[in-house]
Design an enzyme around this catalytic site. Structure first.
Site, mmCIF file in Angstrom:
data_model
loop_
_atom_site.group_PDB
_atom_site.id
_atom_site.type_symbol
_atom_site.label_atom_id
_atom_site.label_comp_id
_atom_site.label_asym_id
_atom_site.label_seq_id
_atom_site.Cartn_x
_atom_site.Cartn_y
_atom_site.Cartn_z
ATOM 1 N N LYS A 13 9.611 26.776 -12.315
ATOM 2 C CA LYS A 13 8.791 26.794 -11.098
ATOM 3 C C LYS A 13 8.678 28.217 -10.547
ATOM 4 O O LYS A 13 7.569 28.711 -10.292
ATOM 5 C CB LYS A 13 9.409 25.878 -10.030
ATOM 6 C CG LYS A 13 8.640 25.871 -8.722
ATOM 7 C CD LYS A 13 9.354 25.083 -7.648
ATOM 8 C CE LYS A 13 10.533 25.872 -7.109
ATOM 9 N NZ LYS A 13 11.155 25.214 -5.927
ATOM 10 N N ASP A 32 6.082 22.285 -8.521
ATOM 11 C CA ASP A 32 7.229 21.945 -7.686
ATOM 12 C C ASP A 32 7.204 20.434 -7.467
ATOM 13 O O ASP A 32 6.431 19.718 -8.098
ATOM 14 C CB ASP A 32 7.201 22.727 -6.363
ATOM 15 C CG ASP A 32 6.032 22.329 -5.493
ATOM 16 O OD1 ASP A 32 5.222 21.450 -5.897
ATOM 17 O OD2 ASP A 32 5.896 22.893 -4.401
#
Ligand code: SF4
Length: 113
Positions: A13, A32
């Site tokens: 991420k 995310d």
């Protein structure tokens, strides 16, 4: 990507976000928990982890949207398609959404009448 992943505390991420924002990459998707959740609710993917979602989204989403997905879906996830009790009554894409996994919806904020 591989070099970033060797840094302490840096996962996919964060690495994807650095490549998008810091290096202007157009070839990455930052997934995310909001992107993961909404992509599954919309039926774009059927995945169990954000890492699986990232790989599935590369197959499903046109490349021109890749660097922008996080921005749009995080904002969406904080305001409408929330983790619990999503505001489906206020959602602009409700008519196209299978609401996969959604069991309870929240109150609409739209004025009635
Ligand atoms: S209809 Fe509901 S579950 Fe689907 S994207 Fe909108 S808020 Fe999320």
């Amino acid at each position: 990507m591989e070099e970033l992943l060797t840094l302490p505390g840096v996962g996919r991420k964060t690495a994807n976000l650095v490549l998008i924002l810091g290096f202007k990459s157009l070839r990455n998707i930052c997934v995310d928990i909001h992107v993961h959740r909404i992509s599954n609710r919309l039926g774009w993917v059927q995945t169990r982890t954000p890492e699986q979602t990232e790989q599935a989204l590369y197959e499903r989403v046109p490349a021109r949207w890749w660097p922008y997905l996080n921005l749009y879906l995080v904002t969406w996830g904080q305001n409408v398609c929330r983790p619990t009790h999503p505001r489906c009554g206020d959602c602009a894409v409700a008519g196209r959404c299978p609401r996969a996994g959604v069991t309870k919806v929240g109150k609409s904020r739209a004025p009635s009448g």
